[in-house]
Design a protein around this motif. Structure first.
Motif, PDB file in Angstrom:
ATOM      1  N   UNK A 133      38.476  41.343  45.210  1.00 25.53           N
ATOM      2  CA  UNK A 133      39.803  41.942  45.051  1.00 25.53           C
ATOM      3  C   UNK A 133      40.904  40.883  45.163  1.00 25.53           C
ATOM      4  N   UNK A 134      41.995  41.157  44.463  1.00 26.78           N
ATOM      5  CA  UNK A 134      43.212  40.353  44.556  1.00 26.78           C
ATOM      6  C   UNK A 134      44.380  41.308  44.710  1.00 26.78           C
ATOM      7  N   UNK A 135      45.053  41.233  45.852  1.00 30.83           N
ATOM      8  CA  UNK A 135      46.164  42.143  46.144  1.00 30.83           C
ATOM      9  C   UNK A 135      47.469  41.350  46.058  1.00 30.83           C
ATOM     10  N   UNK A 136      48.350  41.690  45.115  1.00 32.07           N
ATOM     11  CA  UNK A 136      49.642  40.998  45.027  1.00 32.07           C
ATOM     12  C   UNK A 136      50.562  41.437  46.163  1.00 32.07           C
ATOM     13  N   UNK A 137      51.558  40.636  46.424  1.00 32.98           N
ATOM     14  CA  UNK A 137      52.455  40.900  47.554  1.00 32.98           C
ATOM     15  C   UNK A 137      53.084  42.287  47.480  1.00 32.98           C
ATOM     16  N   UNK A 138      53.366  42.755  46.271  1.00 34.90           N
ATOM     17  CA  UNK A 138      54.004  44.072  46.114  1.00 34.90           C
ATOM     18  C   UNK A 138      53.083  45.214  46.548  1.00 34.90           C
ATOM     19  N   UNK A 219      47.509  27.491  48.751  1.00 33.81           N
ATOM     20  CA  UNK A 219      48.370  27.699  47.584  1.00 33.81           C
ATOM     21  C   UNK A 219      48.947  29.119  47.546  1.00 33.81           C
ATOM     22  N   UNK A 220      49.523  29.529  48.658  1.00 32.59           N
ATOM     23  CA  UNK A 220      50.183  30.829  48.805  1.00 32.59           C
ATOM     24  C   UNK A 220      49.231  32.013  48.656  1.00 32.59           C
ATOM     25  N   UNK A 221      47.944  31.765  48.869  1.00 33.68           N
ATOM     26  CA  UNK A 221      46.958  32.846  48.824  1.00 33.68           C
ATOM     27  C   UNK A 221      46.259  32.958  50.169  1.00 33.68           C
ATOM     28  N   UNK A 222      46.197  34.170  50.698  1.00 34.06           N
ATOM     29  CA  UNK A 222      45.484  34.466  51.945  1.00 34.06           C
ATOM     30  C   UNK A 222      44.046  34.838  51.558  1.00 34.06           C
ATOM     31  N   UNK A 223      43.100  33.938  51.799  1.00 32.97           N
ATOM     32  CA  UNK A 223      41.715  34.127  51.396  1.00 32.97           C
ATOM     33  C   UNK A 223      40.893  34.672  52.568  1.00 32.97           C
ATOM     34  N   UNK A 224      40.479  35.921  52.467  1.00 33.07           N
ATOM     35  CA  UNK A 224      39.648  36.539  53.508  1.00 33.07           C
ATOM     36  C   UNK A 224      38.201  36.090  53.305  1.00 33.07           C
ATOM     37  N   UNK A 225      37.620  35.454  54.319  1.00 34.03           N
ATOM     38  CA  UNK A 225      36.247  34.935  54.229  1.00 34.03           C
ATOM     39  C   UNK A 225      35.247  35.807  54.994  1.00 34.03           C
ATOM     40  N   UNK A 226      35.653  36.315  56.140  1.00 34.83           N
ATOM     41  CA  UNK A 226      34.880  37.306  56.902  1.00 34.83           C
ATOM     42  C   UNK A 226      35.831  38.430  57.289  1.00 34.83           C
ATOM     43  N   UNK A 250      51.570  35.023  48.589  1.00 36.37           N
ATOM     44  CA  UNK A 250      51.887  35.939  47.498  1.00 36.37           C
ATOM     45  C   UNK A 250      50.703  36.799  47.082  1.00 36.37           C
ATOM     46  N   UNK A 251      49.491  36.455  47.552  1.00 36.32           N
ATOM     47  CA  UNK A 251      48.291  37.222  47.216  1.00 36.32           C
ATOM     48  C   UNK A 251      47.324  37.249  48.393  1.00 36.32           C
ATOM     49  N   UNK A 252      46.530  38.303  48.427  1.00 35.94           N
ATOM     50  CA  UNK A 252      45.395  38.394  49.353  1.00 35.94           C
ATOM     51  C   UNK A 252      44.139  38.509  48.494  1.00 35.94           C
ATOM     52  N   UNK A 253      43.148  37.670  48.762  1.00 32.29           N
ATOM     53  CA  UNK A 253      41.876  37.757  48.041  1.00 32.29           C
ATOM     54  C   UNK A 253      40.750  37.935  49.038  1.00 32.29           C
ATOM     55  N   UNK A 254      39.670  38.567  48.601  1.00 31.57           N
ATOM     56  CA  UNK A 254      38.517  38.757  49.470  1.00 31.57           C
ATOM     57  C   UNK A 254      37.395  39.467  48.738  1.00 31.57           C
ATOM     58  N   UNK A 272      43.909  44.384  41.294  1.00 34.90           N
ATOM     59  CA  UNK A 272      42.778  43.811  40.567  1.00 34.90           C
ATOM     60  C   UNK A 272      41.495  43.876  41.383  1.00 34.90           C
ATOM     61  N   UNK A 273      40.447  44.434  40.773  1.00 32.66           N
ATOM     62  CA  UNK A 273      39.125  44.502  41.402  1.00 32.66           C
ATOM     63  C   UNK A 273      38.080  44.102  40.358  1.00 32.66           C
ATOM     64  N   UNK A 274      37.094  43.330  40.779  1.00 31.79           N
ATOM     65  CA  UNK A 274      36.032  42.892  39.876  1.00 31.79           C
ATOM     66  C   UNK A 274      34.684  43.026  40.576  1.00 31.79           C
ATOM     67  N   UNK A 275      33.746  43.717  39.934  1.00 29.59           N
ATOM     68  CA  UNK A 275      32.403  43.896  40.500  1.00 29.59           C
ATOM     69  C   UNK A 275      31.522  42.731  40.060  1.00 29.59           C
ATOM     70  N   UNK A 276      30.837  42.128  41.034  1.00 28.98           N
ATOM     71  CA  UNK A 276      29.952  40.989  40.781  1.00 28.98           C
ATOM     72  C   UNK A 276      28.582  41.278  41.391  1.00 28.98           C
TER      73      UNK A 276
END
Length: 391
Positions: A133-138, A219-226, A250-254, A272-276
């Motif tokens: 997932x990628x969550x924009x600031x809005x 780079x202004x992205x909060x990357x959730x690892x656990x 500006x974004x959260x990814x995880x 945005x969501x992507x299944x892998x």
């Protein structure tokens, strides 16, 4: 061409082969980490005289399956020089790896495939769908204002007591979460070497650690690892903590599970969501696996025939009685309508809850009476697995 355990004198060849066959060359901490796992894994090499031309590592790991801890062989770093491909060398490496895992008591195996069809041929099967997932600031979650007790640390500025609490909490959750992997100190060291800029935030309620995240800000992205929590309150508190970074990111990814209703309670859950599908599982020793298996409701004797081209020890007919006792039986019966018949890959995916019994039967193209399917479905736990580790 011989397949052997790689001698310590040849470890440099494993580094050389990995660096040639994979796109990113390891240096410094990454190289140190890889060397540790060469030393502590079952490291197989395909030798042309004294030259290692193919390799495979079996990492000594573990996995929780429906509440039961299993020894798991993590297959990684499979590589072969291009001039030696198309000669059946990888097939010999995989076959030897299966035998070694059985000898090691590693009842199940997990890998990240570069080709699903390739590893499916050897008996592995997909078993978990990740949701990136990628969550924009809005759309950052707004779960109200509350004074949560959160303690922070990082690998660079370590709080030993907090880190010990996080490690203990992680393993306590891994033991009860289907698909969880208990992390020992070596695995945590691996994570540190691969992501030295990781931060941690742990949520406490009444003095007890109830959840934590490991993350990095790049780079202004909060990357959730656990993202490990014990309950819904902890989950909300962690999201409040993440959203408090809105002024600097500006974004959260995880990554989460596709079967989890992720973001359902957010005010704005459309992002945005992507299944892998990038992890596969295989039962290495069917008899040993089913002996440990936490059977559900068994109303009648269950019978199953396993087809496994690469593990002859699995090709039997098994019966499970009403007490969950597993036995191998001899039978010449061709009455497939009253007996489940599955190839090892579909059996593996079914037993960990990724496929239902009905789905496994359909994909196997094996007609069977509906009541037999129903008996099997009641006997198997229904929870779907979630596996987030990478190797």
């Amino acid at each position: 061409m011989n397949i052997n355990i790689v001698s310590p004198n040849d470890y440099w060849q494993i580094h050389q082969l990995r660096d040639y066959c994979f796109p990113n060359k390891y240096t410094k901490a990454r190289r140190d980490d890889f060397h540790y796992w060469i030393e502590h894994s079952t490291t197989l090499g395909a030798y042309d005289d004294k030259k290692v031309v193919g390799q495979l590592l079996i990492l000594p790991l573990n996995m929780t399956v429906h509440g039961v801890q299993y020894k798991m062989g993590g297959i990684g770093f499979v590589a072969i020089y291009p001039e030696y491909r198309q000669q059946g060398i990888v097939k010999r490496l995989m076959t030897e790896a299966l035998q070694k895992m059985r000898n090691n008591g590693q009842t199940i195996s997990v890998l990240a495939p570069y080709s699903v069809s390739f590893y499916r041929y050897f008996g592995w099967e997909l078993f978990f769908e990740k949701l990136h997932y990628t969550i924009p600031q809005t759309n950052f979650p707004d779960l109200g204002k509350q004074l949560d007790v959160v303690k922070r640390m990082s690998f660079e500025w370590l709080d030993p007591d907090l880190f010990q609490g996080i490690k203990e909490f992680h393993n306590a959750m891994a033991i009860v979460q289907h698909g969880g992997m208990v992390r020992d100190d070596a695995w945590w060291k691996r994570i540190e070497r691969r992501s030295p800029d990781s931060h941690f935030a742990a949520y406490f309620l009444d003095g007890h650690l109830e959840g934590y995240i490991r993350y990095a800000i790049r780079q202004e992205t909060f990357e959730v690892q656990d993202f490990i929590v014990a309950n819904h309150l902890a989950e909300q508190a962690i999201w409040r903590y993440i959203s408090s970074h809105a002024a600097s990111v500006s974004n959260i990814t995880g990554v989460t599970s596709n079967h989890y209703p992720f973001g359902f309670y957010f005010k704005e859950p459309q992002f945005k969501k992507e299944v892998v599908q990038d992890v596969m599982i295989r039962v290495v020793d069917v008899y040993a696996f089913m002996q440990q298996y936490p059977w559900g409701e068994i109303n009648d004797i269950l019978t199953i025939r396993i087809e496994d081209s690469f593990c002859h020890w699995n090709e039997h007919v098994y019966q499970i009685n009403k007490n969950g006792h597993v036995s191998i039986i001899e039978t010449n019966s061709t009455d497939t309508m009253h007996m489940l018949t599955l190839p090892i890959n579909l059996f593996s995916a079914m037993m960990v809850g990724y496929l239902s019994v009905k789905e496994a039967v359909i994909y196997a193209n094996q007609p069977i009476e509906k009541k037999i399917i129903d008996h099997w479905q009641r006997a198997l736990p229904s929870e779907k697995p979630a596996f987030y580790e990478y190797f």
